[in-house]
Design a protein around this motif. Structure first.
Motif, PDB file in Angstrom:
ATOM      1  N   THR A  63     -10.727 -14.327  38.776  1.00 37.83           N
ATOM      2  CA  THR A  63      -9.925 -13.215  38.160  1.00 37.83           C
ATOM      3  C   THR A  63      -8.833 -12.494  38.889  1.00 37.83           C
ATOM      4  N   GLY A  66      -5.203 -13.854  38.786  1.00 42.59           N
ATOM      5  CA  GLY A  66      -4.387 -13.486  37.955  1.00 42.59           C
ATOM      6  C   GLY A  66      -3.215 -12.865  38.029  1.00 42.59           C
ATOM      7  N   MET A 151      -7.112  -9.858  33.572  1.00 45.06           N
ATOM      8  CA  MET A 151      -6.723 -11.120  33.038  1.00 45.06           C
ATOM      9  C   MET A 151      -5.887 -11.028  31.723  1.00 45.06           C
ATOM     10  N   LEU A 152      -6.331 -10.029  30.806  1.00 48.27           N
ATOM     11  CA  LEU A 152      -5.606  -9.896  29.958  1.00 48.27           C
ATOM     12  C   LEU A 152      -4.015  -9.470  30.269  1.00 48.27           C
ATOM     13  N   SER A 155      -1.910 -11.899  31.530  1.00 51.34           N
ATOM     14  CA  SER A 155      -1.418 -13.221  30.578  1.00 51.34           C
ATOM     15  C   SER A 155      -0.290 -12.408  29.890  1.00 51.34           C
ATOM     16  N   TRP A 158       2.560 -12.387  32.406  1.00 54.82           N
ATOM     17  CA  TRP A 158       2.975 -13.800  32.632  1.00 54.82           C
ATOM     18  C   TRP A 158       3.752 -14.646  31.258  1.00 54.82           C
ATOM     19  N   THR A 159       3.424 -14.133  30.235  1.00 53.72           N
ATOM     20  CA  THR A 159       4.100 -14.873  29.050  1.00 53.72           C
ATOM     21  C   THR A 159       5.433 -13.902  28.826  1.00 53.72           C
ATOM     22  N   SER A 167       2.018 -23.329  31.880  1.00 52.33           N
ATOM     23  CA  SER A 167       1.483 -22.223  32.777  1.00 52.33           C
ATOM     24  C   SER A 167       0.885 -21.220  31.815  1.00 52.33           C
ATOM     25  N   ARG A 168       1.584 -20.907  30.846  1.00 51.27           N
ATOM     26  CA  ARG A 168       1.378 -19.816  29.998  1.00 51.27           C
ATOM     27  C   ARG A 168       0.023 -20.272  29.112  1.00 51.27           C
ATOM     28  N   MET A 171      -2.707 -19.751  31.555  1.00 52.33           N
ATOM     29  CA  MET A 171      -3.174 -18.489  31.815  1.00 52.33           C
ATOM     30  C   MET A 171      -4.086 -17.961  30.523  1.00 52.33           C
ATOM     31  N   LEU A 172      -3.579 -18.023  29.378  1.00 52.86           N
ATOM     32  CA  LEU A 172      -4.285 -17.724  28.090  1.00 52.86           C
ATOM     33  C   LEU A 172      -5.539 -18.312  28.321  1.00 52.86           C
ATOM     34  N   THR A 175      -7.920 -16.581  30.479  1.00 54.59           N
ATOM     35  CA  THR A 175      -8.192 -15.309  29.845  1.00 54.59           C
ATOM     36  C   THR A 175      -9.279 -15.413  28.815  1.00 54.59           C
TER      37      THR A 175
END
Length: 245
Positions: A63, A66, A151-152, A155, A158-159, A167-168, A171-172, A175
């Motif tokens: 975690t 992230g 993590m949320l 994400s 990141w997006t 990679s998105r 990451m999702l 999460t």
């Protein structure tokens, strides 16, 4: 940052000293009343799929990577509407360390034991609605869930950054795996994850220094996000019987 990394363990221990009793059974009862007591079924499903338990355990342990990954991407610059990832991590963690004192809970694994919590979750009506004592030196850091919250947030950032589609998706997916792990491992109740969402959004808005705080989209998000968290806390502490009727 090294100094700050030493603060959370001490702050978490402080929650133990101040709150010998926890609201775990309140969270358990609410999950059951809302139809969200899904952990026993989830655990069966995870154990049925070979290697899935190991995968979500790994995601849970990773975690911290992230927001670290987001901070590395931001070395090349970031948009003004995004917060600095490290500032967000510090800000969200500090807010959470304060929030834990409003509704201290530890998680079913620590209340019922790692070998017994699944069977106990299957019979929520067998437990009286009362404060829980004797949970030992386990931190009262259940609500909101920061593993899921971190993590949320990672994400979301990141997006919103110049990153590749694959990679998105990764990451999702991570999460989602962390969210599942918090329940599978008995660290949290579902309500902990629900409350973490507005809390996370409020922390993002709070640390987005590139947007003036006077802008409605910033201060309203902070107010509504933390207000939603506080409303949940007040309802669960003082009006839990309303949900159980």
């Amino acid at each position: 940052m090294l100094l700050f990394s030493l603060v959370p363990p001490s702050a978490l221990h402080f929650t133990v000293s101040l709150h010998p009793q926890t609201y775990d059974l309140y969270a358990l009862k609410f999950d059951a009343a809302a139809g969200w007591n899904i952990s026993p079924v989830l655990i069966q499903m995870v154990d049925f799929i070979p290697g899935f338990a190991e995968l979500i355990r790994l995601a849970y342990g990773l975690t911290p990577l992230g927001l670290l990954a987001v901070s590395i991407v931001q070395l090349g610059g970031k948009d003004d509407h995004l917060p600095n990832a490290l500032l967000l991590w510090v800000g969200m963690t500090v807010c959470a360390l304060i929030a834990y004192h409003f509704f201290p809970i530890t998680g079913p694994k620590y209340v019922f034991g790692p070998e017994s919590f699944v069977s106990k979750l299957l019979t929520p009506d067998a437990h009286a609605l009362e404060m829980v004592s004797g949970v030992g030196p386990n931190p009262r850091n259940g609500m909101p869930s920061m593993h899921f919250g971190w993590m949320l947030a990672a994400s979301i950032l990141w997006t919103q950054s110049p990153t590749k589609l694959w990679s998105r998706i990764v990451m999702l997916a991570m999460t989602v795996c962390v969210a599942l792990a918090t329940l599978y491992l008995g660290e949290h109740y579902v309500i902990d994850l629900i409350v973490a969402v507005p809390f996370c959004l409020a922390a993002i808005a709070l640390t987005t220094t590139g947007v003036p705080f006077e802008r409605p989209e910033r201060w309203r998000t902070v107010l509504l996000g933390f207000g939603c968290w506080l409303t949940w806390v007040l309802l669960l502490r003082n009006q839990i019987t309303f949900f159980l009727e």
